[in-house]
Design an enzyme around this catalytic site. Structure first.
Site, mmCIF file in Angstrom:
data_model
loop_
_atom_site.group_PDB
_atom_site.id
_atom_site.type_symbol
_atom_site.label_atom_id
_atom_site.label_comp_id
_atom_site.label_asym_id
_atom_site.label_seq_id
_atom_site.Cartn_x
_atom_site.Cartn_y
_atom_site.Cartn_z
ATOM 1 N N HIS A 1 0.835 -1.196 0.000
ATOM 2 C CA HIS A 1 0.000 0.000 0.000
ATOM 3 C C HIS A 1 0.867 1.243 0.000
ATOM 4 O O HIS A 1 2.077 1.180 0.201
ATOM 5 C CB HIS A 1 -0.903 0.014 1.243
ATOM 6 C CG HIS A 1 -0.136 0.164 2.517
ATOM 7 N ND1 HIS A 1 0.405 -0.909 3.197
ATOM 8 C CD2 HIS A 1 0.216 1.274 3.228
ATOM 9 C CE1 HIS A 1 1.047 -0.480 4.267
ATOM 10 N NE2 HIS A 1 0.950 0.845 4.304
ATOM 11 N N ASP B 1 1.151 5.172 1.765
ATOM 12 C CA ASP B 1 0.722 6.141 2.764
ATOM 13 C C ASP B 1 0.688 7.517 2.107
ATOM 14 O O ASP B 1 1.691 7.957 1.529
ATOM 15 C CB ASP B 1 1.716 6.231 3.925
ATOM 16 C CG ASP B 1 1.813 4.962 4.734
ATOM 17 O OD1 ASP B 1 0.965 4.068 4.559
ATOM 18 O OD2 ASP B 1 2.763 4.865 5.546
ATOM 19 N N HIS C 1 -1.850 10.443 6.357
ATOM 20 C CA HIS C 1 -1.757 9.296 7.264
ATOM 21 C C HIS C 1 -1.240 9.698 8.643
ATOM 22 O O HIS C 1 -1.648 9.113 9.646
ATOM 23 C CB HIS C 1 -0.836 8.247 6.642
ATOM 24 C CG HIS C 1 -0.649 7.005 7.446
ATOM 25 N ND1 HIS C 1 -1.691 6.310 8.013
ATOM 26 C CD2 HIS C 1 0.486 6.323 7.791
ATOM 27 C CE1 HIS C 1 -1.219 5.246 8.665
ATOM 28 N NE2 HIS C 1 0.094 5.246 8.555
#
Length: 223
Positions: free
Chosen positions: A52, A54, A58
């Protein structure tokens, strides 16, 4: 030597590893051909699931959300940092940074820790020191990926020694961080052979999100 594509992503499966405290992952049939004429999965997972990115949001409400970032932030020519062979929970220092860092470059940090995926040792990965993050930002790099659970030290089970030092430097400069990459070893070898590397880290288009899963792909060219 022909150009080739390499998948740098971990598969999304029920019960897969997640950062401690993140939502557990479940991918189970919601509809089946036998009962409904089609197969459809029901997914339950967090925005930081698997491979994934960020977004800066975040770690700070005031920083850009995922959909506020340009698509160019998720792709570009890659330079690989060879940080393999370090001991557990070792800071990755600036002297390991490779040449070629510049604006528009994607820095991929190869720790080799993806070999521990699915084991308790995966939490004990090396991580960039704040000084390394500062040097990355100073070079103009705004996209960083690592084959580990986090760009910061993951506390041992039962410890509250939590830090976001590298995240704060990188995200504070508007950078995105790709985590849980896998299979970076061949990229180290390709770079040594002089093969150009381009990488794509395009996330799911989640609105106002802190991050999202990606299908991370490297394109290896010919020398």
């Amino acid at each position: 030597m022909a150009a080739e594509l390499l998948d740098l992503s971990v598969p999304i499966t029920t019960g897969m590893p997640v950062y401690p405290g993140d939502p557990e992952v479940e991918a189970v049939p919601a509809l089946t051909v036998a009962d409904s004429g089609v197969n459809v999965l029901r997914l339950h997972m967090g925005s930081q699931t698997g491979t994934h990115v960020d977004a800066p949001f975040h770690i700070d409400d005031a920083l850009p959300r995922l959909d506020e970032l340009p698509l160019s932030r998720f792709t570009g020519p890659a330079v690989v940092m060879d940080a393999r062979g370090l001991a557990s929970r070792t800071p990755i220092t600036p002297d390991l940074l490779p040449d070629g860092l510049a604006p528009g470059v994607v820095l991929l940090i190869a720790t080799g820790w993806s070999s521990h995926w699915g084991t308790d040792d995966y939490l004990a990965h090396p991580y960039p020191s704040p000084e390394t993050a500062e040097a990355i930002v100073a070079a103009g790099v705004r996209t960083v990926g690592i084959d580990a659970l986090s760009a910061d030290r993951t506390p041992p089970p039962g410890s509250d020694d939590f830090s976001l030092a590298a995240h704060r430097v990188l995200c504070g400069a508007g950078a995105v961080i790709a985590e849980n990459l896998t299979g970076l070893g061949p990229l180290v070898a390709a770079q040594a052979e002089g093969r150009p590397i381009d990488v794509s880290l395009f996330p799911l288009p989640l609105t106002a999100a802190d991050g999202a899963p990606v299908r991370a792909i490297a394109h290896l060219g010919t020398p």
